[in-house]
Design a protein around this motif. Structure first.
Motif, PDB file in Angstrom:
ATOM      1  N   ASN A 221       0.855  -1.187   0.000  1.00 53.40           N
ATOM      2  CA  ASN A 221       0.000   0.000   0.000  1.00 53.40           C
ATOM      3  C   ASN A 221       0.888   1.233   0.000  1.00 53.40           C
ATOM      4  O   ASN A 221       1.835   1.316   0.774  1.00 53.40           O
ATOM      5  CB  ASN A 221      -0.887   0.023   1.247  1.00 53.40           C
ATOM      6  N   ILE A 222       0.583   2.162  -0.876  1.00 59.38           N
ATOM      7  CA  ILE A 222       1.388   3.382  -0.954  1.00 59.38           C
ATOM      8  C   ILE A 222       0.469   4.588  -0.865  1.00 59.38           C
ATOM      9  O   ILE A 222      -0.521   4.670  -1.597  1.00 59.38           O
ATOM     10  CB  ILE A 222       2.160   3.465  -2.293  1.00 59.38           C
ATOM     11  N   ALA A 223       0.764   5.477   0.053  1.00 57.61           N
ATOM     12  CA  ALA A 223      -0.015   6.710   0.152  1.00 57.61           C
ATOM     13  C   ALA A 223       0.906   7.899  -0.073  1.00 57.61           C
ATOM     14  O   ALA A 223       1.954   8.012   0.552  1.00 57.61           O
ATOM     15  CB  ALA A 223      -0.678   6.805   1.527  1.00 57.61           C
TER      16      ALA A 223
ATOM     17  N   ALA B 236       4.019   7.152   2.407  1.00 54.89           N
ATOM     18  CA  ALA B 236       3.964   6.064   3.382  1.00 54.89           C
ATOM     19  C   ALA B 236       3.709   4.768   2.619  1.00 54.89           C
ATOM     20  O   ALA B 236       2.893   4.723   1.715  1.00 54.89           O
ATOM     21  CB  ALA B 236       2.849   6.312   4.381  1.00 54.89           C
TER      22      ALA B 236
ATOM     23  N   GLN C 167      -1.857  -0.968  -3.925  1.00 54.41           N
ATOM     24  CA  GLN C 167      -2.925   0.030  -3.809  1.00 54.41           C
ATOM     25  C   GLN C 167      -2.261   1.375  -3.584  1.00 54.41           C
ATOM     26  O   GLN C 167      -1.359   1.488  -2.765  1.00 54.41           O
ATOM     27  CB  GLN C 167      -3.836  -0.280  -2.626  1.00 54.41           C
ATOM     28  N   ILE C 168      -2.718   2.360  -4.315  1.00 55.75           N
ATOM     29  CA  ILE C 168      -2.085   3.676  -4.238  1.00 55.75           C
ATOM     30  C   ILE C 168      -3.131   4.746  -3.954  1.00 55.75           C
ATOM     31  O   ILE C 168      -4.200   4.751  -4.555  1.00 55.75           O
ATOM     32  CB  ILE C 168      -1.348   3.996  -5.558  1.00 55.75           C
TER      33      ILE C 168
END
Lengths: 210, 416
Positions: free
Chosen positions: A36-38, A45, A185-186
């Protein structure tokens, strides 16, 4: 001093009772990891969840010196995010925090938040499971039943110019030969989306995401 | 010389040529139409929700949760208990949370219970807010705000009474507790247009005198008493949630998905939508395949007409050849004719598409809630049209080559 172990004991004994009332288990698919990338401003993160089988090739409790060394090396490798997920150089990204560890399914409640230290040393995260008597017992029980473990890593990066990130090169597949796929998931300012990155084409194109 | 001949020849056979062009035009219009609906549907779905970080509901599938909470397609398997809702609302990472309660209806439209924060937090088409066209948002317990389509279809104006039916497609009505239309929303092109929005407390209020799915005989609490009552729902259908900072979204999602007291599911709307496209993708490909086949059929039809025209034009070809036209010229003539037909067909098809869109746009919107934008042709469509013309030219090579070989001998020999 005496109270502390008691609390630890109650939490450990309470958990199995609880688990009997509401049983749930995360999905666990060998070969497939989740990333997961935010993106928020200059910060990025990331959190990574990968089955133990993908990383070290086994999911039982490491007891032999060889297996323990394999886990140690894996945790050390996982603690260097930019070596695994190479971001475009022009973005000027650096690691602020990186933590990696091995966890079994039902225990992460207790361990969450403990991996927050700056460049968390691999020993710490690993020892929790291997050395602590009670945890180890739990772990073994677990190994006999389902036998699934996951590597979990959290990263916080900062980039001088995140909009310069054109793609992410998943060198991850070169480090971990059993890994076949990562579900990514971005979240960016424009919304959330998902991708599947496979060993055959390990580059995730992010153009148009910012 | 050759173009003039080609045009003259086409005009001379206006009827058959016209039919061939029409067949190509219809097939092109179908192909482009399928493409338009496909991209239009995607854009319309993607535009329906924006600015919401997570959707929380009972644990089912992410696509299902997205469909019933946002698109009002299908039903919830379970509800989200009010205790869990409040528990989640209290988390420090939660910036805002808006409950959604579905289940009742008014005529063919769904009734949604929510809090006034919905009007502030619900965003569509990259960040646009809902605008009240007429009247005001919910103030009183029995106020209802209706979507543009509800107002248009049922002819409601601000101040009209609304009786909510219990459940969907049911005959039992909450006629003892009528609502009043307090506001009408501007058209959004989202399912909100077809929704009657009431307060969450109102949903509880109209069910106060109900027990076990039916109204308790003769019991009807007066509206003023209800207004004073402490109305707390037991459960809601789902909740829209905003997180303080994008970096915390995944952490909150994980913790909701691992919530031990109740099986809950938190989804990222964009990701769920993507999953939906993956499912729909197969049907999409099939649809494109079928419409491409129709185009090919039309082009083969054109080939057949050229073939049959060769028979009629035996003498013509022979005379051309006798007058000194090279076989190349014969081929060029036939291919040029085919290109002209295919081009006219493609352009007419494009025209038909726009005529169809103009007529169909409001119909499709009211039937499926799908707003297809009328825009100038895209580059992709241009390539499709060019492809049709090129395919027409290639297909016509077959009869042209036959004419090339036969033209002289065929026309000169007297057949009995």
């Amino acid at each position: 001093m005496k109270i502390l172990p008691l609390i630890a004991l109650t939490t450990f004994t309470a958990t199995p009772v609880f688990a009997e009332e509401t049983r749930q288990l995360d999905a666990h698919e060998h070969g497939v990891g989740q990333l997961n990338i935010a993106f928020d401003g200059q910060q990025i993160a990331m959190e990574l969840h990968v089955p133990g089988a993908d990383i070290v090739g086994f999911e039982y409790v490491a007891e032999s010196a060889q297996d323990r060394a394999a886990v140690d090396i894996a945790v050390a490798t996982l603690a260097k995010p930019l070596k695994l997920f190479a971001l475009t150089d022009a973005a000027g990204c650096s690691v602020v925090q990186a933590a990696a560890g091995l966890e079994s399914e039902e225990e992460h409640d207790e361990h969450e938040g403990e991996h927050g230290e700056e460049h968390a040393d691999k020993e710490h995260a690993h020892e929790e499971h291997a050395e602590e008597g009670h945890a180890k017992e739990e772990h073994e029980d677990h190994a006999n039943e389902a036998g699934h473990t996951e590597f979990h890593a959290e990263y916080l990066l900062t980039c001088a110019d995140p909009s310069a990130i054109a793609d992410i090169n998943f060198s991850y597949f070169k480090s971990f030969l059993n890994a076949l796929e990562v579900e990514v998931q971005i979240i960016t300012a424009t919304g959330a989306t998902s991708f599947e990155v496979e060993r055959d084409s390990p580059i995730l194109d992010l153009r148009g995401m910012f | 010389m050759i173009p003039r001949l080609a045009f003259a020849s086409l005009i001379a056979r206006a009827l058959t040529v016209g039919m061939t062009i029409l067949a190509i035009a219809l097939s092109v219009a179908l192909f482009l139409g399928v493409e338009k609906i496909r991209t239009g549907a995607k854009a319309s779905f993607a535009d329906t929700i924006s600015g919401t970080d997570l959707i929380v509901g009972a644990r089912s599938g992410s696509v299902q949760l997205l469909l019933y909470s946002i698109f009002r397609i299908g039903n919830a398997t379970n509800n989200l208990t009010w205790e869990s809702y409040q528990d989640i609302a209290k988390r420090p990472d939660v910036d805002w949370i808006v409950p959604i309660s579905l289940g009742d209806s008014h005529r063919q439209f769904r009734v949604m219970g929510t809090t006034p924060a919905f009007f502030e937090r619900y965003k569509y088409r990259s960040g646009q807010s809902l605008v009240v066209n007429d009247g005001a948002i919910i103030d009183d317990l029995f106020d209802a705000v209706i979507g543009a389509d509800v107002a248009a279809t049922l002819g409601y104006i601000v101040g009209d009474p609304i009786v909510v039916a219990h459940g969907l497609a049911s005959f039992t009505e909450h006629d003892d507790q009528p609502f009043r239309v307090s506001g009408i929303l501007e058209k959004t092109g989202t399912p909100v247009d077809r929704t009657v929005i009431v307060g969450l407390r109102a949903i509880e209020a109209i069910h106060v005198d109900w027990q076990g799915g039916g109204q308790i005989q003769g019991q009807s609490t007066p509206a003023d008493a209800l207004r004073r009552m402490e109305l707390e729902p037991q459960a809601v259908t789902a909740a829209l949630l905003g997180v303080k900072g994008r970096l915390k979204v995944f952490g909150l999602q994980r913790s909701i998905n691992e919530y031990a007291q109740e099986p809950l599911l938190a989804i990222l709307p964009g990701v769920a939508l993507q999953e939906l496209w993956q499912i729909v993708g197969i049907a999409e490909t099939a649809l494109i395949g079928v419409s491409a086949m129709v185009v090919i059929t039309a082009l083969i039809g054109m080939m057949a007409t050229i073939f049959s025209s060769l028979n009629e034009r035996r003498r013509e070809m022979a005379i051309f050849r006798a007058m000194g036209a090279r076989p190349r010229v014969i081929v060029g003539l036939l291919v040029l004719e085919a290109i002209v037909m295919a081009t006219l067909g493609a352009l007419l098809g494009l025209g038909l598409l726009y005529v169809g869109l103009t007529i169909g746009q409001p119909l499709i919107d009211s039937a499926f809630g799908l707003w297809l934008p009328i825009e100038p042709p895209t580059l992709r469509e241009f390539w499709v049209l060019l492809g049709v013309v090129a395919a027409g030219a290639i297909v016509s090579m077959v009869p042209a080559l036959r004419a090339y070989r036969m033209s002289l001998a065929d026309g000169m020999v007297v057949r009995i």
